[in-house]
Design an enzyme around this catalytic site. Structure first.
Site, short mmCIF file in Angstrom:
data_model
loop_
_atom_site.label_atom_id
_atom_site.label_comp_id
_atom_site.label_asym_id
_atom_site.label_seq_id
_atom_site.Cartn_x
_atom_site.Cartn_y
_atom_site.Cartn_z
N GLU A 41 0.82 -1.22 0.00
CA GLU A 41 0.00 0.00 0.00
C GLU A 41 0.86 1.27 0.00
O GLU A 41 1.91 1.32 0.63
CB GLU A 41 -0.90 -0.01 1.24
CG GLU A 41 -1.79 1.22 1.38
CD GLU A 41 -2.52 1.25 2.72
OE1 GLU A 41 -3.49 2.03 2.81
OE2 GLU A 41 -2.13 0.53 3.65
N LYS A 110 -9.67 3.10 -2.08
CA LYS A 110 -9.92 2.57 -0.75
C LYS A 110 -11.24 3.11 -0.19
O LYS A 110 -11.42 4.32 -0.04
CB LYS A 110 -8.76 2.93 0.17
CG LYS A 110 -8.82 2.32 1.56
CD LYS A 110 -7.56 2.73 2.34
CE LYS A 110 -7.51 2.10 3.72
NZ LYS A 110 -6.28 2.52 4.45
N CYS A 146 -5.66 -2.68 2.95
CA CYS A 146 -5.39 -2.54 4.39
C CYS A 146 -6.65 -2.62 5.26
O CYS A 146 -7.14 -3.70 5.53
CB CYS A 146 -4.63 -1.23 4.62
SG CYS A 146 -3.68 -1.20 6.18
#
Length: 261
Positions: A41, A110, A146
């Site tokens: 990431e 995200k 994540c």
């Protein structure tokens, strides 16, 4: 399928040095047998949140060009982690993938921003679910970021739609390493699929990143794992295990989506 995971120490706020580092890792470690390379990431700038207005990529321009060059040069699919990315005057944490022909095959912002890191003060959350997409060999996979790992609902759609591998790209802290292991294993078991967690390592201020990039099979068994050091993990995946597990434990035939409201 041979997958190579790059557990990088992200250089805080310096995309040029991070690109140089990735290039050197490719030069040293790539070979013709590798099908897929995975990055962590926010590899372009790390979590330099307060300076992303100046440092983030512009509509994936530089990041895509850089990854496209590597993919074409080495004839390899690249699950290119994620980068800080400005689009329409907003900053996103954008994951993307490029196939060995240099084509952009996935882009995902995200969805779940981390409140503990005040991400919402600097980033805009994505508004679309993670989609399944095809690698060069036709395998359907998906790519998440994540904190998304804590939301099992997000993986259900691509898994039910045929994805055989979930790539979670992360900068996951050492303080929550136990959660990293437990959640990745749970996602693999409940969706009968391979789950690959690609993490960074090293320090960002007072935050130590955990490393421990890991591959888990559809039964929840460990295929391979790194420690906390910068390193590369190479694994061979037998994708037939996905179909076998989905036949043995047919969760998607038993699922009752209408009741889960």
């Amino acid at each position: 399928m041979k997958v190579q995971i790059y557990q990088l120490p992200i250089i805080f706020g310096d995309s040029s040095k991070n690109e140089t580092q990735i290039t050197q890792w490719f030069e040293k470690n790539m070979n013709a047998e590798v099908d897929v390379v995975v990055l962590p990431e926010m590899w372009n700038n790390g979590y330099d949140l307060e300076h992303l207005n100046e440092k983030a990529d512009n509509n994936l321009g530089q990041s895509f060009s850089f990854i496209k060059h590597l993919a074409e040069k080495y004839k390899v699919d690249i699950v290119a982690g994620s980068v800080s990315n400005i689009r329409n005057y907003q900053i996103f944490n954008t994951a993307f993938s490029v196939n060995k022909s240099g084509q952009l095959i996935n882009e995902y912002d995200k969805v779940h921003l981390v409140p503990m890191l005040r991400e919402h003060e600097f980033l805009t959350a994505g508004e679309n679910v993670a989609e399944p997409f095809q690698l060069s060999d036709g395998t359907y996979v998906t790519q998440l970021i994540c904190y998304d790992l804590r939301f099992p609902e997000l993986l259900r759609y691509p898994a039910r739609s045929g994805a055989k591998i979930a790539f979670y790209v992360a900068q996951w802290p050492m303080s929550r390493l136990q959660h990293w292991h437990s959640l990745l294993k749970a996602r693999a078991i409940e969706n009968n699929m391979f789950v690959i967690g690609t993490n960074s390592t090293g320090f960002d201020g007072n935050t130590e990143y955990a490393g421990h990039s890991i591959v888990i099979n559809p039964n929840g068994d460990l295929v391979g794992e790194l420690n906390e050091s910068a390193d590369i993990l190479t694994v061979d995946l037998n994708l037939n295990e996905v179909e076998q597990q989905r036949e043995n434990i047919p969760v998607f035939k038993s699922i009752k989506l209408d009741l889960y409201k």
